[in-house]
Design a protein around this motif. Structure first.
Motif, PDB file in Angstrom:
ATOM      1  N   SER A  26       3.577  15.052  -8.251  1.00 41.13           N
ATOM      2  CA  SER A  26       2.192  15.030  -7.765  1.00 41.13           C
ATOM      3  C   SER A  26       2.085  14.261  -6.462  1.00 41.13           C
ATOM      4  N   LEU A  27       2.789  13.130  -6.380  1.00 38.57           N
ATOM      5  CA  LEU A  27       2.758  12.317  -5.164  1.00 38.57           C
ATOM      6  C   LEU A  27       3.314  13.102  -3.985  1.00 38.57           C
ATOM      7  N   GLY A  60       2.601   1.795  -6.402  1.00 36.75           N
ATOM      8  CA  GLY A  60       2.436   1.087  -5.133  1.00 36.75           C
ATOM      9  C   GLY A  60       2.180   2.043  -3.985  1.00 36.75           C
ATOM     10  N   GLN A  61       2.884   3.171  -3.983  1.00 40.80           N
ATOM     11  CA  GLN A  61       2.666   4.159  -2.927  1.00 40.80           C
ATOM     12  C   GLN A  61       1.292   4.814  -3.051  1.00 40.80           C
ATOM     13  N   CYS A  62       0.841   5.038  -4.285  1.00 40.67           N
ATOM     14  CA  CYS A  62      -0.510   5.572  -4.483  1.00 40.67           C
ATOM     15  C   CYS A  62      -1.564   4.608  -3.956  1.00 40.67           C
ATOM     16  N   ARG A  63      -1.376   3.336  -4.237  1.00 41.03           N
ATOM     17  CA  ARG A  63      -2.344   2.339  -3.769  1.00 41.03           C
ATOM     18  C   ARG A  63      -2.315   2.233  -2.238  1.00 41.03           C
ATOM     19  N   GLU A  68      -1.233   8.801  -9.707  1.00 40.49           N
ATOM     20  CA  GLU A  68      -1.595   7.472 -10.198  1.00 40.49           C
ATOM     21  C   GLU A  68      -1.873   7.492 -11.693  1.00 40.49           C
ATOM     22  N   ARG A  69      -2.516   8.539 -12.194  1.00 40.39           N
ATOM     23  CA  ARG A  69      -2.785   8.616 -13.637  1.00 40.39           C
ATOM     24  C   ARG A  69      -1.476   8.626 -14.437  1.00 40.39           C
ATOM     25  N   HIS A  70      -0.497   9.379 -13.954  1.00 43.22           N
ATOM     26  CA  HIS A  70       0.786   9.437 -14.655  1.00 43.22           C
ATOM     27  C   HIS A  70       1.494   8.077 -14.608  1.00 43.22           C
ATOM     28  N   LEU A 124       6.586  11.410 -17.522  1.00 48.15           N
ATOM     29  CA  LEU A 124       5.481  10.861 -16.723  1.00 48.15           C
ATOM     30  C   LEU A 124       5.943  10.530 -15.304  1.00 48.15           C
ATOM     31  N   LEU A 125       7.154   9.975 -15.185  1.00 47.51           N
ATOM     32  CA  LEU A 125       7.689   9.674 -13.853  1.00 47.51           C
ATOM     33  C   LEU A 125       7.880  10.950 -13.042  1.00 47.51           C
ATOM     34  N   ALA A 126       8.456  11.981 -13.684  1.00 47.42           N
ATOM     35  CA  ALA A 126       8.692  13.231 -12.976  1.00 47.42           C
ATOM     36  C   ALA A 126       7.372  13.869 -12.551  1.00 47.42           C
TER      37      ALA A 126
END
Length: 382
Positions: free
Chosen positions: A197-198, A228-231, A207-209, A190-192
């Motif tokens: 994606s980011l 945090g970066q997605c937000r 963000e979903r992952h 999930l992190l990868a």
């Protein structure tokens, strides 16, 4: 037997340690960590001292961030004659989570010499290698783990993360997708997948992952940092701050999270806080261009032009494509009167999606916003 039926039996016999351990294991496997811990709430004192209960309590401490407590409990278990590959693994994992890499390596090596090799111990060797940026060693350890268990979900997910950290983004994305197809909640996959994606600019998928990873592992530093970066990309700076502050607690030596926190603080007009974040990142690695660039941006926004110019030059010398270095360059050009050059650099950064939190605004408007916040900040300090 189902969790529901076992829980009903435990409600009738709450002091039964064997039954409590079975219920704990089912809750734990499902990621219900608070419920797992609660299964021991009504055990008598003598039952709480049982090795099986203590081992599970330590595992709960590991996933909830109480690493020192977990290590103490597990060491006491081993010294009481309950040494095993699983206990040694969890001691090493607790040491790793406390950033004590040398001790973790020693513990794993000793466990492999005392006990039969397990895929989990080899996976842990891979984690230690990754924290040392030893990608060759990490892949060798993962190969050993998968030879023992070709279906080891953690080894498969960690393979994806190791590829990503080594810069092999395409292979990492494929490996993560293959792992998640089989194990949808696998943490490292999930992190990868989220990070890939980011980086690709798809913050919604990222963000979903990250959210899914945090549902199972609420103290995952990399998931907190990524979310945090997605937000921040969504313009929600308050939520970004909450996530990044938690990520810093979980990963105090993760340079990328300090950079993200610094940028969030810049967007909020908190120049002093941003400077502290970038200086902390610089202490972790003196040769990281983004740290020098971040300090250059802070200095230039704070009208410390000579200092900012020096930091900007250091950033661009280390990496001509440094995001913060190039943004500092746009600020410097503006200071020297080259407005068109400054706007061109800033607009290019905006088009590339390199600067989070401002993608909905034109380059000139966004730049003016930062300058206004910096001006207001200087006024408050005076």
């Amino acid at each position: 037997m189902s969790l529901e039926r076992l829980s009903a039996f435990l409600a009738q016999d709450p002091g039964n340690p064997e039954l409590a351990c079975e219920v704990f294991d089912l809750h734990f496997a499902a990621g219900h960590f608070a419920q797992a811990r609660d299964t021991f709430a009504h055990l008598p004192e003598h039952a709480l001292a049982l090795a099986g209960v203590r081992f599970r309590t330590a595992r709960h401490d590991l996933v909830t961030g109480a690493y020192a407590d977990a290590e103490t409990t597990l060491r006491n278990l081993a010294q009481s004659g309950y040494d095993s590959a699983a206990v040694a693994h969890d001691i090493a994992f607790a040491q790793l989570c406390q950033r004590n890499l040398a001790a973790a390596q020693t513990t794993v090596d000793a466990a492999l010499s005392r006990h039969e090799a397990t895929s989990a111990l080899h996976v842990l060797r891979a984690r230690i290698a990754l924290m040392r940026k030893d990608y060759v060693g990490a892949h060798a350890a993962l190969d050993a783990a998968l030879r023992l268990d070709a279906d080891d979900a953690t080894a498969l997910g960690l393979r994806a993360l190791a590829l990503l950290d080594a810069g092999e983004e395409a292979r990492a994305t494929t490996a993560a997708a293959e792992c998640l197809l089989r194990y949808p909640d696998q943490h490292e996959a999930l992190l990868a997948a989220g990070t890939a994606s980011l980086w690709a600019g798809d913050s919604q998928s990222a963000e979903r992952h990250y959210v899914r990873a945090l549902d199972r592992f609420p103290n995952s530093g990399r998931a907190l940092s990524g979310l945090g970066q997605c937000r921040m990309l969504a313009g929600d700076l308050e939520q970004a701050r909450v996530m990044l502050d938690r990520a810093i607690i979980a990963m105090p030596d993760h340079i990328g999270t300090w950079h993200a926190l610094g940028w969030m603080q810049l967007l909020s007009g908190e120049l002093d806080a941003a400077e502290r974040s970038y200086r902390t990142a610089l202490e972790l690695d003196r040769n990281f261009a983004e740290s020098h660039g971040g300090l250059a941006v802070v200095a230039l926004l704070d009208e410390r032009h000579e200092e900012g110019e020096g930091a900007m030059k250091r950033a661009l010398k280390l990496d001509p494509n440094s995001i913060t270095g190039r943004y500092a360059q746009s600020l410097w050009l503006q200071h020297t009167g080259d407005q068109s050059g400054a706007t061109a650099i800033f607009a290019d950064l905006m088009r590339s999606g390199a600067m989070p939190g401002m993608s909905d605004e034109e380059a000139g408007v966004a730049a003016q916003r930062l300058r206004e916040r910096a001006t207001a900040h200087r006024g408050e300090r005076r």
